[in-house]
Motif scaffolding. Sequence first.
Motif, PDB file in Angstrom:
ATOM      1  N   SER A 224      -9.881   1.749  -2.009  1.00  0.00           N
ATOM      2  CA  SER A 224     -10.338   0.490  -1.415  1.00  0.00           C
ATOM      3  C   SER A 224     -11.826   0.329  -1.688  1.00  0.00           C
ATOM      4  O   SER A 224     -12.626   1.181  -1.311  1.00  0.00           O
TER       5      SER A 224
ATOM      6  N   VAL B  52      -4.443   5.185  -2.375  1.00  0.00           N
ATOM      7  CA  VAL B  52      -4.985   3.837  -2.568  1.00  0.00           C
ATOM      8  C   VAL B  52      -6.508   3.873  -2.505  1.00  0.00           C
ATOM      9  O   VAL B  52      -7.089   4.435  -1.570  1.00  0.00           O
TER      10      VAL B  52
ATOM     11  N   LEU C 161       0.852  -1.186   0.000  1.00  0.00           N
ATOM     12  CA  LEU C 161       0.000   0.000   0.000  1.00  0.00           C
ATOM     13  C   LEU C 161       0.890   1.239   0.000  1.00  0.00           C
ATOM     14  O   LEU C 161       1.604   1.493   0.968  1.00  0.00           O
TER      15      LEU C 161
ATOM     16  N   PRO D 188      -4.178   1.171  -6.757  1.00  0.00           N
ATOM     17  CA  PRO D 188      -3.645   2.538  -6.881  1.00  0.00           C
ATOM     18  C   PRO D 188      -4.691   3.434  -7.532  1.00  0.00           C
ATOM     19  O   PRO D 188      -5.219   3.106  -8.603  1.00  0.00           O
TER      20      PRO D 188
ATOM     21  N   HIS E 299      -7.616  -3.495  -2.998  1.00  0.00           N
ATOM     22  CA  HIS E 299      -6.903  -2.240  -2.800  1.00  0.00           C
ATOM     23  C   HIS E 299      -6.173  -1.950  -4.108  1.00  0.00           C
ATOM     24  O   HIS E 299      -5.379  -2.770  -4.567  1.00  0.00           O
TER      25      HIS E 299
END
Length: 274
Positions: free
Chosen positions: A67, A65, A61, A111, A109
């Motif tokens: 999620s 990020v 991470l 980018p 998760h």
Amino acid sequence: MNLTYYDTDNVSHLIDEYFSLTLSEDVVPFKTIILPIATTNITNIFYGSQKSIVNKSTSALKGLVLSGQFFRSYELIVNTKSYSFGISFHPTAFYKILNTDISQFTNKHLPLKSIDSNLYNILNSIFSTTLNPTDIAKEISLAINKLPLTIDNSTKSIDSIISLIREKEGLLTIQDILNNIDYCQKTLENLFKKIVGTTPGRYIKLYRFLNLMRKYESKEIELNDLIYMYNYYDHSHFAKDFKLFMNVTTKDYFAKDYPLLKEYLKNQHYDFLH
């Protein structure tokens, strides 16, 4: 460990909460389970070595990020001192901002830069130039309010369903929802999953469990009373759901200390429970 929350009044229809998490040298390496709170999130990791383990798959991470909706808990491991700032979005907000099928991000998760370069550039500019967390929250609210949004009859319907689920604290059925809308069950399932990222049945089930755990960690009501208050048939029924959401047994959970998990369950203060 320091978990702090910040004001969201100016953008409450899109963002449920802002928070920052600081882990100092004396608490790392730090390992915990993270119980999903039925929202989608963006986190900026200013510094620190962080990784998540989801279904035995490890992801580093770094930076901004995204999620998606998670249905079960996952592990967070922080090996060095760390500072991050998070945004918990209202369940329909990502769809309104990105105008894409949110279920593609479920249990992941990712980018942010790989998902939406415009949103990434806006947020990265704020995080790169603003250091005070209160000011960061204000700047993000201003920026989010300027974004073009996809708002139509579908999003309005799902928003009303989310409000009903929150009002009832997850103590309702799919049929209760269908009694309040004009959709058939299949249309509801598909639309909810596309806009929120999970099915309404899963969302209700998780939301009910979260309310129970919040009340337990806040020491409001004894666990035995909560089990029956939230319509679990008996202890074995509750234990089964507990293992489903937490990925640990009740025995293992109560035998260990999870300070971060307990802290954010005790301090949820936004519309999540109203």
